[in-house]
Design an enzyme around this catalytic site. Structure first.
Site, short mmCIF file in Angstrom:
data_model
loop_
_atom_site.label_atom_id
_atom_site.label_comp_id
_atom_site.label_asym_id
_atom_site.label_seq_id
_atom_site.Cartn_x
_atom_site.Cartn_y
_atom_site.Cartn_z
N ARG A 64 0.78 -0.68 -0.27
CA ARG A 64 0.36 0.10 0.35
C ARG A 64 0.95 1.39 0.18
O ARG A 64 0.52 1.48 -1.09
CB ARG A 64 -0.89 -0.23 0.97
CG ARG A 64 -2.02 -0.65 1.11
CD ARG A 64 -2.70 -2.00 2.57
NE ARG A 64 -1.35 -2.18 3.17
CZ ARG A 64 -1.91 -3.59 2.63
NH1 ARG A 64 -3.15 -4.10 2.15
NH2 ARG A 64 -1.06 -4.77 2.97
N THR A 65 1.79 0.70 1.09
CA THR A 65 2.38 2.78 1.75
C THR A 65 3.10 2.84 0.31
O THR A 65 3.21 4.46 -0.41
CB THR A 65 2.84 2.65 2.44
OG1 THR A 65 2.46 2.10 3.40
CG2 THR A 65 3.90 4.23 2.96
N LYS A 92 25.49 -4.84 -0.40
CA LYS A 92 26.78 -5.18 0.09
C LYS A 92 27.59 -4.64 0.73
O LYS A 92 28.49 -4.94 0.96
CB LYS A 92 27.88 -4.75 -1.36
CG LYS A 92 26.76 -5.07 -2.65
CD LYS A 92 27.23 -4.79 -3.61
CE LYS A 92 26.35 -4.62 -5.40
NZ LYS A 92 26.79 -3.92 -6.22
N ARG A 114 11.85 3.95 4.38
CA ARG A 114 10.46 2.42 5.21
C ARG A 114 12.41 1.83 5.49
O ARG A 114 12.78 1.80 5.03
CB ARG A 114 9.60 1.88 4.59
CG ARG A 114 9.12 0.76 5.38
CD ARG A 114 7.74 -0.48 4.74
NE ARG A 114 6.71 0.59 5.12
CZ ARG A 114 5.76 0.35 4.84
NH1 ARG A 114 5.44 -1.33 4.53
NH2 ARG A 114 4.41 1.05 5.86
N HIS A 142 4.46 5.82 11.49
CA HIS A 142 4.03 5.78 10.36
C HIS A 142 2.62 6.30 10.11
O HIS A 142 1.84 6.74 9.43
CB HIS A 142 3.64 4.12 9.67
CG HIS A 142 3.20 4.05 8.62
ND1 HIS A 142 3.02 5.10 7.71
CD2 HIS A 142 2.39 2.68 7.64
CE1 HIS A 142 3.19 3.85 7.13
NE2 HIS A 142 2.56 2.89 6.52
N1 CP Z 1 -0.09 -0.20 5.90
C1 CP Z 1 0.62 -0.50 5.07
O1 CP Z 1 1.89 0.32 5.75
O2 CP Z 1 0.67 -1.30 4.21
P1 CP Z 1 2.27 -1.82 3.10
O3 CP Z 1 3.04 -2.31 4.83
O4 CP Z 1 1.40 -2.36 2.24
O5 CP Z 1 2.79 -0.69 3.40
#
Ligand code: CP
Length: 313
Positions: A64-65, A92, A114, A142
């Site tokens: 999603r993100t 590496k 992320r 998040h």
């Molecule tokens: N909600 C969320 O962060 O989903 P993803 O891990 O798929 O990005």
């Protein structure tokens, strides 16, 4: 909400909801609402970030993100590039700062990161000039998920003020829970959390949550019931006896939902362990807003990119 005439969005980075004021959050949600319509046009593209370069630097899996940041950037005509842990030179042995400095040398305007380490977006923001957006750092925050969750609740309930938000499950390892506790509390909602004792971190009340001894207490009269994913990958030792036991004690079921308000909505940030955190019939039922959360994710991420790269500072 009425904005002060002198209000200006002044953030270069989006590192966490802890850094944003109520006015900032309201302004982001208003901006996201205004962008929502672009995604329903036959030609889903506007030129407002033309010439901007955005890098998605994802060291953990994401559906999603990552995709919604990419779609958001492309709908605003930015150029986007993706790097994942498995295809980067981190494999590496290159350090995160060295990777970031090398990306910086290619002049991106924003890096969306992320990473499994809490604080990694903050580290990047100290070392490079591009805007940094936190797309999830370890257990910490998040922020774009918190914003899209608030947008979704506001659409359904009209306001966030005074609502009871029940968040159930793996609070300890959930950056989504942390951002939602901070965000909803700032916006005047009351956040109640519950889950297995092994998954409730000490001190969570300091973020603004009330810890409930039972799931029933958390869900009673709730306007919003949010189930969280059990984050097995972050548990060094198993912290729940089994999925089946978790589902029977902490899974959101129709019986449990009877305790919430009759118009309570059901949320889950995804990815979902079907039948564990949430009864599949509820996940797919009329009270679920899980796919609305995903749709709003594109609008919120358009708003964030626009505000830090092209919009009114
Ligand atoms: N909600 C969320 O962060 O989903 P993803 O891990 O798929 O990005």
């Amino acid at each position: 909400m009425e904005m002060e005439t002198e209000y200006c969005f002044r953030h270069k980075h989006i590192l966490g909801l802890e850094d944003l004021s109520c006015d900032d959050i309201s302004f982001i949600l208003q901006t996201a609402e205004s962008f929502r319509e672009i995604s329903s046009r036959p030609i889903k593209k506007v030129p407002i970030l033309r010439g901007k370069t955005i890098i998605n630097l994802f060291f953990e899996p994401s559906t999603r993100t990552r995709l919604s940041f990419e779609i958001a950037a492309k709908r605003m005509s930015a150029d986007t590039f993706n790097i994942s842990a498995s295809t980067s030179s981190a494999k590496k042995g290159e350090s995160l700062i060295d990777t970031a400095l090398n990306l910086q040398a290619m002049s991106p305007d924003a890096i969306i990161i992320r990473h499994s380490y809490s604080g990694s977006p903050h580290l990047l923001a100290k070392h490079i000039n591009a805007s940094i957006i936190n797309a999830g750092d370890g257990f910490h925050e998040h922020p774009s998920q918190g914003l899209l969750d608030m947008m979704t609740v506001k659409q359904r309930k009209g306001t966030l003020q005074g609502l009871k938000i029940a968040i159930i499950g793996d609070i300890a390892h959930s950056r989504v829970a942390h951002s939602n506790i901070i965000g909803f509390s700032k916006m005047g909602a009351h956040v109640y959390v519950s889950g297995p004792a092994t998954l409730l971190p000490p001190g969570i009340e300091q973020l603004g949550a009330k810890v409930c001894r039972t799931v029933e207490e958390a869900v009673t009269d709730a306007d919003v019931v949010m189930a969280l994913r059990i984050q097995k990958e972050r548990q060094l030792d198993p912290l729940i006896p089994s999925w089946r036991e978790y589902a029977s004690f902490f899974g959101i079921s129709s019986r449990l939902l009877e305790k919430s308000k009759p118009d309570a909505i059901i949320m889950h940030p995804g990815p979902m362990n079907r039948g564990v955190e949430l009864d599949p019939a509820l996940a797919d039922g009329p009270r679920s807003v899980i796919l609305d959360q995903v749709t709003n994710g594109v609008a919120v991420r358009m708003a964030l990119l626009y505000l830090i790269l092209g919009g009114d500072r």
